[in-house]
Structures are given as structure tokens and as C-alpha cells.
Write a protein that holds these residues in place. Structure first.
Motif, PDB file in Angstrom:
ATOM      1  N   PHE A   1       3.722  11.502  -3.990  1.00 40.15           N
ATOM      2  CA  PHE A   1       5.116  10.723  -4.608  1.00 40.15           C
ATOM      3  C   PHE A   1       6.238  10.578  -3.948  1.00 40.15           C
ATOM      4  O   PHE A   1       7.084   9.548  -3.907  1.00 40.15           O
ATOM      5  CB  PHE A   1       5.280  11.706  -5.873  1.00 40.15           C
ATOM      6  N   ASP A   2       6.594  11.641  -2.793  1.00 37.17           N
ATOM      7  CA  ASP A   2       7.753  11.512  -2.186  1.00 37.17           C
ATOM      8  C   ASP A   2       7.720  10.533  -1.306  1.00 37.17           C
ATOM      9  O   ASP A   2       8.717   9.638  -0.986  1.00 37.17           O
ATOM     10  CB  ASP A   2       8.014  12.746  -1.578  1.00 37.17           C
ATOM     11  N   ILE A   3       6.341  10.127  -0.559  1.00 34.36           N
ATOM     12  CA  ILE A   3       6.261   9.177   0.478  1.00 34.36           C
ATOM     13  C   ILE A   3       6.303   7.700  -0.110  1.00 34.36           C
ATOM     14  O   ILE A   3       6.848   7.022  -0.011  1.00 34.36           O
ATOM     15  CB  ILE A   3       4.906   9.645   1.203  1.00 34.36           C
ATOM     16  N   ALA A   4       5.733   7.710  -1.315  1.00 33.72           N
ATOM     17  CA  ALA A   4       5.730   6.495  -2.214  1.00 33.72           C
ATOM     18  C   ALA A   4       7.057   6.279  -2.527  1.00 33.72           C
ATOM     19  O   ALA A   4       7.471   4.860  -2.484  1.00 33.72           O
ATOM     20  CB  ALA A   4       4.788   6.601  -3.439  1.00 33.72           C
ATOM     21  N   SER A   5       7.969   7.111  -2.911  1.00 33.13           N
ATOM     22  CA  SER A   5       9.244   6.821  -3.442  1.00 33.13           C
ATOM     23  C   SER A   5      10.103   6.280  -2.332  1.00 33.13           C
ATOM     24  O   SER A   5      10.988   5.401  -2.148  1.00 33.13           O
ATOM     25  CB  SER A   5       9.761   8.005  -4.189  1.00 33.13           C
ATOM     26  N   ASP A   6       9.869   7.050  -1.031  1.00 30.33           N
ATOM     27  CA  ASP A   6      10.705   6.624   0.366  1.00 30.33           C
ATOM     28  C   ASP A   6      10.188   5.217   0.606  1.00 30.33           C
ATOM     29  O   ASP A   6      10.971   4.497   0.864  1.00 30.33           O
ATOM     30  CB  ASP A   6      10.347   7.581   1.356  1.00 30.33           C
ATOM     31  N   ALA A   7       8.904   4.872   0.818  1.00 25.83           N
ATOM     32  CA  ALA A   7       8.434   3.477   0.911  1.00 25.83           C
ATOM     33  C   ALA A   7       9.229   2.454   0.145  1.00 25.83           C
ATOM     34  O   ALA A   7       9.563   1.261   0.460  1.00 25.83           O
ATOM     35  CB  ALA A   7       6.823   3.386   1.135  1.00 25.83           C
ATOM     36  N   SER A   8       9.269   2.909  -1.055  1.00 30.22           N
ATOM     37  CA  SER A   8       9.713   2.026  -2.284  1.00 30.22           C
ATOM     38  C   SER A   8      11.188   1.777  -2.140  1.00 30.22           C
ATOM     39  O   SER A   8      11.926   0.463  -2.111  1.00 30.22           O
ATOM     40  CB  SER A   8       9.510   2.832  -3.711  1.00 30.22           C
TER      41      SER A   8
ATOM     42  N   ILE B   1       5.332   4.162 -12.946  1.00 28.54           N
ATOM     43  CA  ILE B   1       6.748   4.308 -11.914  1.00 28.54           C
ATOM     44  C   ILE B   1       6.760   2.843 -11.347  1.00 28.54           C
ATOM     45  O   ILE B   1       7.725   2.255 -10.708  1.00 28.54           O
ATOM     46  CB  ILE B   1       6.776   5.626 -11.208  1.00 28.54           C
ATOM     47  N   THR B   2       5.564   2.632 -10.479  1.00 32.64           N
ATOM     48  CA  THR B   2       5.222   1.502  -9.971  1.00 32.64           C
ATOM     49  C   THR B   2       5.826   0.270 -10.643  1.00 32.64           C
ATOM     50  O   THR B   2       6.603  -0.624 -10.152  1.00 32.64           O
ATOM     51  CB  THR B   2       3.929   1.163  -9.342  1.00 32.64           C
ATOM     52  N   ARG B   3       5.436   0.011 -11.885  1.00 30.15           N
ATOM     53  CA  ARG B   3       5.808  -0.985 -12.464  1.00 30.15           C
ATOM     54  C   ARG B   3       7.198  -1.053 -13.112  1.00 30.15           C
ATOM     55  O   ARG B   3       7.926  -2.176 -12.887  1.00 30.15           O
ATOM     56  CB  ARG B   3       5.078  -1.109 -14.198  1.00 30.15           C
TER      57      ARG B   3
ATOM     58  N   ASN C   1       1.043  -1.338  -0.032  1.00 27.22           N
ATOM     59  CA  ASN C   1      -0.119  -0.193  -0.040  1.00 27.22           C
ATOM     60  C   ASN C   1       0.768   1.206  -0.084  1.00 27.22           C
ATOM     61  O   ASN C   1       0.467   2.221  -0.528  1.00 27.22           O
ATOM     62  CB  ASN C   1      -1.038   0.054   1.210  1.00 27.22           C
ATOM     63  N   TYR C   2       1.900   1.350   1.026  1.00 22.57           N
ATOM     64  CA  TYR C   2       2.786   2.665   1.002  1.00 22.57           C
ATOM     65  C   TYR C   2       3.319   2.818  -0.252  1.00 22.57           C
ATOM     66  O   TYR C   2       3.380   4.036  -0.574  1.00 22.57           O
ATOM     67  CB  TYR C   2       3.872   2.255   2.187  1.00 22.57           C
TER      68      TYR C   2
END
Length: 340
Positions: free
Chosen positions: A179-186, A226-228, A172-173
Motif C-alpha cells: 500500500f505505501d509503495i502504491a500510494s507513493d507511486a500514485s 482506492i485506485t478508482r 503497474n506501480y
């Protein structure tokens, strides 16, 4: 005369103790007058900055090993880390940044040749729960995320996060709208799945079914480019790691996984195509392909061979060309097998 009465600089131990006292105040300050509270919080910010200065030094002086060791020992002697993590939302933005850097540095500090931060976290694993859940708080996510990545440098701590229910939350994260939080979680997710080879191999082996079901459907087949792209790159990193050879063999023996990879090869993005190729070549190179994998490759042989004849990199790359030649040879030589 003034110079004679200059106050003695505080020792690292004193700075930690004063910081701890102010953190206790910050944690309990429900009924304090506003002006008093502000004064104390300003003091706390100053001490956190001082901790950072001792650990990192500045443009004029390098950090002193003995001072860093004293600071580290005192910091983990009592619950200063817990207080700092809990009180982080009450600090100013600058102090949060300083605190994050202090926590990061302390993970690497040795005292008598031991990383005592690791021992402390081992005994206080619930702090990891706070850090991971920080991704759900927009203001705290990047600070807690940076702290978390430093904490999982310790293998036992990474194992705790991998084996906890938190791993499911990362799916989920990674796809949060910020975008910044998703990138950090990634970045944290990638670190968890690549840093400690033996622990990762054990986790993937034990949790293969649910993990790859989520990974395929939610990341590789995500509608977000970006997720893919990040997911196919990380998948390649995991499967091509020698420590994960058993997991890789299982992954490339699945017809469903093969279909997903063939769809990724058809993407318009060259980056995704290239990362997908690095995984697809493992399917082609598998000398024990199950009959259903062989039949899909045979049924799509002409399309695949046409695709690879036009598939080129912008810059010449000998390794890529050699891999492509091998893949083409494997596909061209396939014979249909009876499916069991």
C-alpha cells in the motif's frame, strides 16, 4: 591548552569531498575487511548528516545561504549525486532518510540564480531511470520515489519522464500490493500529470490514445476502490485544467468514456460519485455533443434525472447545487439526433 588545538570546522566543500570519497569507497568495497567497511560506512553516515545540517540548519541555527551555495556547487561539480543514488541501498535506514532529504533540498538551491541541479540532471538523465525503477525494489521505493518527485520539479526532467517508456510502468506501480509503495507511486504519477501545465498538455495530446485506454481500463475500471477513487479525482483535475481544454473536449466526445463515468456515478461510495460528477458535468455541458453521446444521455434521461434529484452533499455547497441544476437542465432539454 586543549582549546587552542580544537580542529577547525570543515567547510561545506570539504564535507562534500569527503562524502564523495566515502561514496566511491562504498561503491567499490568488494574486498575490504568487514571492520574497516563498517568504520567507513559509519563515517559516511556522519558526513551525510552533516550535509543535511548545512542545508537545513537545526533548532539553534538557520542554514547560511553562502554555505548552501558552496555545498551545492561542489555537489554537482562532479558525480556526487550519481554516487549517492547508486550507493543508497548500502546505507543504513537513517542515512537513506538523510540522503533523501539532502537530494530534495539540493533541487531547490540556486547558485548565481540558477538551479544547477536541473542542469546536472539534464546531462545525466539515466539517473531518472534508476529512480523510477526504484519502485520495483521494496526497500528503496519510498526513498527513490521521494527523490524522483523533487527532481520532476524541473520541467525538462518531468518532460523526460513523461516521454519515456516509464510512464507505462506507473500503471503497474500504482497497483502494487504494498500500500505505501502504491500510494507513493500514485503521488508521483499525479505530480507528473499536474505540475507543469504546458508539458502535460503536450504529452496528453501526443499520447491520448494509449494513455486514456490504459487510464480507463486499468485505473477507472479497477477492482480496487482506492485506485478508482484516486483515478477519478486525478482525471477531474486534468480535464478541468484550462491548459488541457483540447484533451478535455476529445475525452467528453467519447461514448465509451461516458459509459465509464455513468457507472462511476452509480458507485456506492459518495466520494467516487462526487468526483465522477465533476467529470460527468463536462459531458453534459459540451455544446457539440456527438450524436452517440446524445443518444446515450437521452436513453438514460429518466434514470439520470431521478439520480440527480436525490444526489446531495452532506454540507450545503452553492457551487455544487448550481452545477447540478445546470446538468439537469442540459439533460432535460436534449433532443435525440440522427447518428451519422
Amino acid at each position: 591548552m586543549k582549546g587552542l588545538f580544537k580542529s577547525k570546522p570543515r567547510t561545506p566543500v570539504e564535507v562534500v569531498r569527503l562524502t564523495r570519497e566515502l561514496l566511491i569507497f562504498a561503491d567499490r568495497n568488494g574486498s575490504t575487511r568487514e571492520d574497516k567497511r563498517q568504520e567507513k560506512m559509519a563515517e559516511l553516515s556522519k558526513f551525510i548528516r552533516e550535509l543535511k545540517l548545512i542545508l537545513y540548519g537545526n533548532s539553534e541555527s538557520e542554514p547560511i545561504a553562502e554555505a548552501c551555495a558552496q555545498l551545492t556547487q561542489e555537489f554537482f561539480r562532479e558525480n556526487t549525486l550519481r554516487l549517492l543514488i547508486i550507493c543508497l541501498p548500502k546505507l543504513s535506514l537513517e542515512s537513506r532518510k538523510d540522503a533523501t532529504q539532502v537530494v530534495a533540498n539540493l533541487q531547490r538551491q540556486q547558485v548565481h540564480s540558477r538551479l544547477i541541479a536541473s542542469d546536472f540532471l539534464e546531462a545525466n538523465k539515466d539517473l531518472l531511470d534508476i529512480l523510477v525503477s526504484g519502485y520495483e525494489n521494496t526497500d528503496m521505493a519510498l526513498h527513490y520515489g521521494a527523490m524522483l518527485r523533487e527532481c520532476i520539479r524541473h520541467q525538462s526532467i518531468a518532460r523526460y519522464v513523461l516521454e519515456s517508456d516509464h510512464m507505462k510502468k506507473f500503471f503497474n506501480y500504482i497497483q502494487l500490493p504494498n500500500f505505501d509503495i502504491a500510494s507513493d507511486a500514485s503521488a508521483t504519477f499525479k505530480e507528473l500529470l499536474t505540475r507543469h501545465k504546458s508539458t502535460v498538455a503536450e504529452f496528453l495530446t501526443k499520447n491520448y490514445d494509449w494513455f486514456f485506454a490504459e487510464y480507463n481500463s486499468r485505473l477507472l475500471e479497477s477492482t480496487n476502490y482506492i485506485t478508482r477513487r484516486q483515478a477519478i479525482k486525478l482525471l477531474g483535475d486534468m480535464l478541468l485544467d484550462r491548459a488541457n481544454s483540447t484533451v478535455m473536449m476529445r475525452y467528453v466526445s467519447s461514448k465509451d468514456n461516458l459509459r465509464i463515468l455513468m457507472n462511476l456515478l452509480r458507485e456506492s461510495s459518495k466520494n467516487i460519485q462526487l468526483e465522477a460528477f465533476h467529470v460527468f458535468k463536462l459531458f453534459a455541458a459540451n455544446q457539440n455533443k456527438p450524436p452517440e453521446v446524445v443518444s446515450i444521455l437521452v436513453a438514460n434521461r429518466n434514470k439520470l434525472l431521478r439520480f440527480f434529484s436525490d444526489f446531495k452533499m452532506e454540507k450545503e455547497d452553492e457551487q455544487f447545487e448550481a452545477d447540478k441544476t445546470q446538468v439537469v437542465r442540459e439533460i432535460a432539454s436534449l433532443e435525440p439526433r440522427d447518428q451519422q
